[in-house]
Design an enzyme around this catalytic site. Structure first.
Site, PDB file in Angstrom:
ATOM      1  N   HIS B 213       1.003  -0.921   0.026  1.00 34.14           N
ATOM      2  CA  HIS B 213      -0.131  -0.245   0.274  1.00 34.14           C
ATOM      3  C   HIS B 213       0.567   0.895  -0.204  1.00 34.14           C
ATOM      4  O   HIS B 213       0.179   2.112  -0.279  1.00 34.14           O
ATOM      5  CB  HIS B 213      -0.863  -0.290   0.717  1.00 34.14           C
ATOM      6  CG  HIS B 213      -1.971  -0.810   0.830  1.00 34.14           C
ATOM      7  ND1 HIS B 213      -3.622  -0.785   1.378  1.00 34.14           N
ATOM      8  CD2 HIS B 213      -1.983  -1.975   0.135  1.00 34.14           C
ATOM      9  CE1 HIS B 213      -4.277  -1.600   0.711  1.00 34.14           C
ATOM     10  NE2 HIS B 213      -3.247  -2.211   0.389  1.00 34.14           N
ATOM     11  N   SER B 217      -0.324  -1.367  -6.334  1.00 33.88           N
ATOM     12  CA  SER B 217      -0.459  -2.149  -7.059  1.00 33.88           C
ATOM     13  C   SER B 217       0.984  -1.744  -8.724  1.00 33.88           C
ATOM     14  O   SER B 217       0.541  -1.312  -8.523  1.00 33.88           O
ATOM     15  CB  SER B 217      -1.627  -3.276  -7.658  1.00 33.88           C
ATOM     16  OG  SER B 217      -2.249  -3.462  -6.330  1.00 33.88           O
ATOM     17  N   LYS B 241     -14.779  -7.901  -8.157  1.00 34.53           N
ATOM     18  CA  LYS B 241     -13.502  -8.398  -8.927  1.00 34.53           C
ATOM     19  C   LYS B 241     -12.841  -9.637  -8.633  1.00 34.53           C
ATOM     20  O   LYS B 241     -12.612 -11.472  -8.561  1.00 34.53           O
ATOM     21  CB  LYS B 241     -12.003  -7.754  -9.954  1.00 34.53           C
ATOM     22  CG  LYS B 241     -11.253  -8.388 -11.475  1.00 34.53           C
ATOM     23  CD  LYS B 241     -10.899  -7.752 -11.548  1.00 34.53           C
ATOM     24  CE  LYS B 241     -10.015  -8.560 -12.337  1.00 34.53           C
ATOM     25  NZ  LYS B 241      -9.113  -7.445 -13.738  1.00 34.53           N
ATOM     26  N   ASP B 242     -12.557  -9.616  -7.614  1.00 35.71           N
ATOM     27  CA  ASP B 242     -11.612 -10.919  -6.292  1.00 35.71           C
ATOM     28  C   ASP B 242     -12.863 -11.510  -5.969  1.00 35.71           C
ATOM     29  O   ASP B 242     -12.497 -12.421  -5.749  1.00 35.71           O
ATOM     30  CB  ASP B 242     -11.262  -9.873  -4.962  1.00 35.71           C
ATOM     31  CG  ASP B 242     -10.209  -9.241  -5.626  1.00 35.71           C
ATOM     32  OD1 ASP B 242      -9.225  -9.930  -6.657  1.00 35.71           O
ATOM     33  OD2 ASP B 242      -8.871  -8.588  -4.845  1.00 35.71           O
ATOM     34  N   GLU B 285       6.101 -33.957  -0.746  1.00 37.04           N
ATOM     35  CA  GLU B 285       4.527 -33.003  -2.006  1.00 37.04           C
ATOM     36  C   GLU B 285       5.379 -32.551  -2.861  1.00 37.04           C
ATOM     37  O   GLU B 285       6.528 -31.850  -2.843  1.00 37.04           O
ATOM     38  CB  GLU B 285       4.137 -32.209  -1.058  1.00 37.04           C
ATOM     39  CG  GLU B 285       3.545 -32.855   0.311  1.00 37.04           C
ATOM     40  CD  GLU B 285       2.280 -33.397  -0.039  1.00 37.04           C
ATOM     41  OE1 GLU B 285       2.379 -35.139  -0.787  1.00 37.04           O
ATOM     42  OE2 GLU B 285       1.334 -32.899   0.677  1.00 37.04           O
TER      43      GLU B 285
END
Lengths: 257, 419
Positions: B213, B217, B241-242, B285
C-alpha cells in the site's frame, strides 16, 4: 496485446492441478493392471449394498482369519444395509475382552455394536509368527493406501496365476501377476465357491474378488457417498455464485473506461 | 485522502478515539488501484483467503488431533470417520495446502512476468519470499502430523539434510529431532511449530500489505501511476473482481476436495509410520519437487543442500540481478521469451523431482538446475544491458482512452526516471 498472458489462465490452472496429480500418481512402480467399472466410481458413484454385504461376508469368512479391520466398528455395518438387530446379532457372535470389573479382573463378553472389529492376532509379532514371518496388513484403509486403489486390489486378488517358466519364486512365497515384484507372501485367499452367498449370486473367485474389493472401498471411506452428494450441491452453489459475481463485476465495471 | 462519511454516532465516537473505520475506508475502500490490472492480479487476495481457510480448518483439526506417535494416525482416522464433517475439514486442509502453493506460485510468476519486484517494491517482493519460506516450513511439518509412512520418511530425509552442514550439522539434526531419530519429540515439536508458523505468516502478510500500500499495485504495463485518471478505488471495483475470481477458485477447489480428495497425496501416507520399513520411493509433496530435483541434481550432499536453498535465496536478490528499467515483460521482447523458458524449466524440474534419480533423469535434472541459476545469475543481468525494450505508453489512462493504438513512442530512456 496485453491480454495475451491472461488467456492462458485456465490453461495454466488446469496444468498446475494436473501436474501434481500426474507426478504423485506416477511415483509407485507397479505393474499395469486393467481398470474396472465400479458402482462407486465418478462424481455420482454410490455403493451397491448387495455387493457390500457379499464383500463383508467374504471378509468375515476369509480375510478376517489373518487381516484386522481396526477402524471399523460393528455399528458401522448399518451402512451396508443391515438393520440394528442384524448388527447386534453379527456382533454377538464375537467375544471381546472388557474390564477391569469391580474385582479388578479382565473378562470376556459378547461384542456389542459399539465395539471395534476384533483383530485376529493380539499383536504384530503373533501375526508374523502365524504367517511365516509376514505381517498381514490392516485392511481398513487398503483402497487409499495402495496406488491404483480398488482396481489394483481386484487385480491382485484375481491375479494368482501359474508361475511363468523361468521365474524364481522364493520359499513360502506365491506368484502374483500384479503384486510389485510378483512374489507375495499371501497364498491365493479366494477359491471358486469358497463362500456361499445368501442372495443366490454364484461365488466365483472373480465375483468374490469384486465384492470384497467393493467392501474394502467402503471400509476405507465410509463417508464417500455423503462426500459426493454434498460435493454436487456445493459445486452447483458455487457455479451459481460464480455467474452472479461475473455479472455483478460486469455491471460495476461498466463505467470504467 | 478524505475520511469516510460516518453517520452512525457510535461508529463516529469509536472512530474518533480508535480510527479503525477511517483506516479501513482508506486502505480497502478508496485505496487507489491501477485500473488496468488483469486477472493475474487476483492471486494475491486469493492467497490471503486461502491462508484464512487453512488457519480456520487447521484450528478445528487440532481440536481432534493427538500429537503422539501411538495415536496420531488413529486420531486422523477418527477425524475422517467419527468427527462430524471431519472428513470435509481434513480434505479441505490437506488439499488447501496444495491450492495455497498453486495460488502462490502463480502469484510469484505474475510478479516475475510484470517485474513487480523492481523499485520501489523490492521489500514487498522480499517479504513475499519470506512468506514462501515460512509456507514451505509449515507445509512440510503439517505433512508429518498424520504420521503415515511418507510423513515419517519425508521427515527423516529432509531433517537429515541439515547433517550436511559442517561441524554443527549433526547437533542441529539432534535438536530438530529432539533425540537421535525421528520420534515422538519430533512429532510434538513439529505440531507446535505447525500451529505457530501460520500466525507468523499472517504477521509477514500484514507487512507485505503495508509495503504494497506504500506505492500501490504494479500493473500489466509496468509504468507508474500518473494521477487519478489512472486509478479506480479498490472497492467496489476490485472487491467484486476478487469475489468473482474467488468463486472460480472455490469451484475448482471444491471439485478436487469432493471428487478427487486424495489425488495430490501419496497412497503410502495411509500406511501408519513404520521406522523398520522404508517405502520404495520417498517422494516429497508436489510443491517441493522442483527444489527436491535441484537437491538431487548435485552429486555432493552439502552442495546439493546449498543449491536447494540458493534456489530460493536467489529470489531475495532478484531486484538487483534484473537491472532493466522496464518492469513489464510486455515491453521486453527477449525477457518475455526467457520468462516462458524459465517457467518451462521449473515445470521440468517439478516433473524430474518425482522421477527416480537414475539414468536420463539425472542428466536432465542437472541441465535444468544449471539453467535455473543461469537464468537468474547470467541471463537477467546480461539482458538489462543487451536488450532494447519496446517503447512504453505514456500513461495507464491514455491507452485505455485512446483505444491503445497510435501512441507516440517515447524513447526507452524515458522509462528510466525513478520515483
Amino acid at each position: 496485446m496485453m491480454d495475451f498472458p491472461q488467456k492462458l489462465i485456465p490453461l495454466l490452472l488446469t496444468f498446475l492441478v494436473t501436474v501434481p496429480v500426474a507426478t504423485t500418481a506416477r511415483s509407485a512402480e507397479s505393474i499395469p493392471f486393467p481398470s474396472q467399472e465400479w458402482s462407486f466410481n465418478g462424481p455420482f458413484g454410490t455403493f451397491d449394498r448387495g455387493e457390500l454385504q457379499r464383500g463383508f461376508q467374504v471378509y468375515k469368512e476369509v480375510c478376517a482369519t489373518c487381516h484386522s479391520l481396526n477402524f471399523i466398528s460393528f455399528r458401522n455395518l448399518t451402512d451396508l444395509g443391515f438393520n440394528e438387530n442384524e448388527v447386534k446379532a453379527i456382533a454377538a457372535d464375537f467375544q471381546v475382552e472388557d474390564g477391569p470389573n469391580n474385582e479388578g479382573e479382565m473378562f470376556e463378553r459378547a461384542a456389542i455394536p459399539s465395539d471395534m472389529w476384533p483383530a485376529p492376532y493380539p499383536n504384530d509379532n503373533a501375526a508374523r509368527a502365524s504367517n511365516n514371518g509376514a505381517l498381514p496388513p490392516d485392511l481398513s484403509l487398503m483402497v487409499d493406501a495402495r496406488a491404483g486403489g480398488a482396481d489394483y486390489l481386484y487385480a491382485l486378488l484375481s491375479g494368482y496365476h501359474e508361475t511363468p517358466q523361468g521365474k524364481e519364486i522364493g520359499e513360502g512365497m506365491y506368484y502374483n501377476a500384479y503384486y510389485p515384484g510378483n512374489q507375495i507372501a499371501m497364498p491365493s485367499p479366494l477359491v471358486d465357491d469358497g463362500v456361499e452367498y445368501g442372495d443366490g449370486t454364484r461365488a466365483t473367485l472373480v465375483q468374490q474378488a469384486r465384492d470384497v474389493t467393493a467392501f474394502l472401498a467402503w471400509a476405507t471411506e465410509p463417508n464417500m457417498e455423503q462426500r459426493k452428494r454434498m460435493g454436487v450441491m456445493v459445486i452447483i452453489f458455487l457455479l451459481v455464485m460464480t455467474v452472479l459475481f461475473y455479472y455483478s463485476k460486469k455491471k460495476i465495471w461498466s463505467d470504467v473506461h | 485522502m478524505s475520511g469516510p462519511k460516518l453517520t452512525n454516532p457510535v461508529v463516529r465516537w469509536i472512530d474518533h478515539r480508535l480510527p479503525v473505520f477511517t483506516f479501513l475506508h482508506h486502505e480497502m475502500h478508496e485505496y487507489p488501484t491501477p485500473k488496468n490490472l488483469n486477472y493475474w492480479w487476483n492471486f494475491g487476495s486469493l492467497a490471503g483467503i486461502t491462508l484464512v481457510i487453512m488457519i480456520v480448518t487447521g484450528i478445528i483439526l487440532s481440536m481432534h488431533y493427538t500429537a503422539h506417535v501411538d495415536h496420531a494416525f488413529q486420531s486422523v482416522e477418527r477425524i475422517m470417520r467419527d468427527v462430524n464433517y471431519g472428513w470435509l475439514i481434513r480434505y479441505i486442509h490437506a488439499n488447501g495446502a496444495s491450492f495455497f502453493f498453486i495460488v502462490v506460485y502463480i502469484h510469484i510468476f505474475r510478479g516475475l512476468y510484470y517485474g513487480s519486484y523492481k523499485a520501489p517494491r523490492e521489500l514487498l517482493w522480499m517479504l513475499g519470499v519470506v512468506i514462501l519460506l515460512l509456507m514451505m516450513a509449515t507445509a512440510f511439518m503439517g505433512y508429518v502430523l498424520p504420521w503415515g509412512q511418507m510423513s515419517f520418511w519425508g521427515a527423516t530425509v529432509i531433517t537429515n539434510l541439515f547433517s550436511a552442514i559442517p561441524l554443527v550439522g549433526e547437533s542441529i539434526v539432534t535438536l530438530l529431532w529432539g533425540g537421535f531419530s525421528v520420534d515422538n519429540p519430533t512429532l510434538n515439536r513439529f505440531f507446535s511449530l505447525h500451529y505457530l508458523l501460520p500466525f507468523v505468516i499472517v504477521g509477514v502478510v500484514v507487512l507485505h500489505i503495508i509495503a504494497l500500500h506504500r506505492f500501490g499495485s504494479n500493473n500489466p504495463l509496468g509504468i507508474d501511476v500518473r494521477g487519478e485518471q489512472d486509478t479506480i478505488s479498490f472497492h467496489p471495483y476490485y472487491t467484486v473482481k476478487d469475489m468473482f475470481g474467488l468463486s472460480v477458485f472455490l469451484t475448482i477447489m471444491a471439485a478436487v476436495v469432493f471428487f478427487l480428495p486424495n489425488s495430490m497425496g501419496h497412497p503410502d501416507n495411509y500406511i501408519p509410520a513404520n521406522p523398520m520399513v522404508t517405502p520404495a520411493h520417498i517422494v516429497p509433496e508436489w510443491y517441493f519437487l522442483p527444489f527436491y530435483a535441484i537437491l538431487r541434481a548435485v552429486p555432493d550432499k552439502l552442495l546439493g543442500v546449498l543449491a536447494m536453498f540458493a534456489a530460493i535465496a536467489v529470489l531475495f536478490v532478484l531486484p538487483w540481478l534484473d537491472r532493466s528499467p522496464v518492469r513489464s515483460a510486455s515491453f521486453r521482447p527477449i525477457y518475455k521469451i526467457m520468462f516462458w523458458v524459465f517457467l518451462l524449466d521449473c515445470v521440468a524440474l517439478t516433473y524430474l523431482g518425482a522421477m527416480p534419480a537414475e539414468g536420463i533423469y539425472v542428466v536432465l535434472s542437472r541441465l535444468c538446475t544449471v539453467y535455473y541459476f543461469f537464468h537468474f545469475i547470467v541471463l537477467l543481468p546480461a539482458l538489462s544491458i543487451i536488450e532494447t525494450p519496446r517503447s512504453l505508453p505514456r500513461s495507464i489512462g491514455k491507452p485505455v482512452l485512446g483505444g491503445g493504438n497510435g501512441i507516440p513512442a517515447p524513447a526507452p530512456a524515458a522509462a528510466r526516471e525513478k520515483p
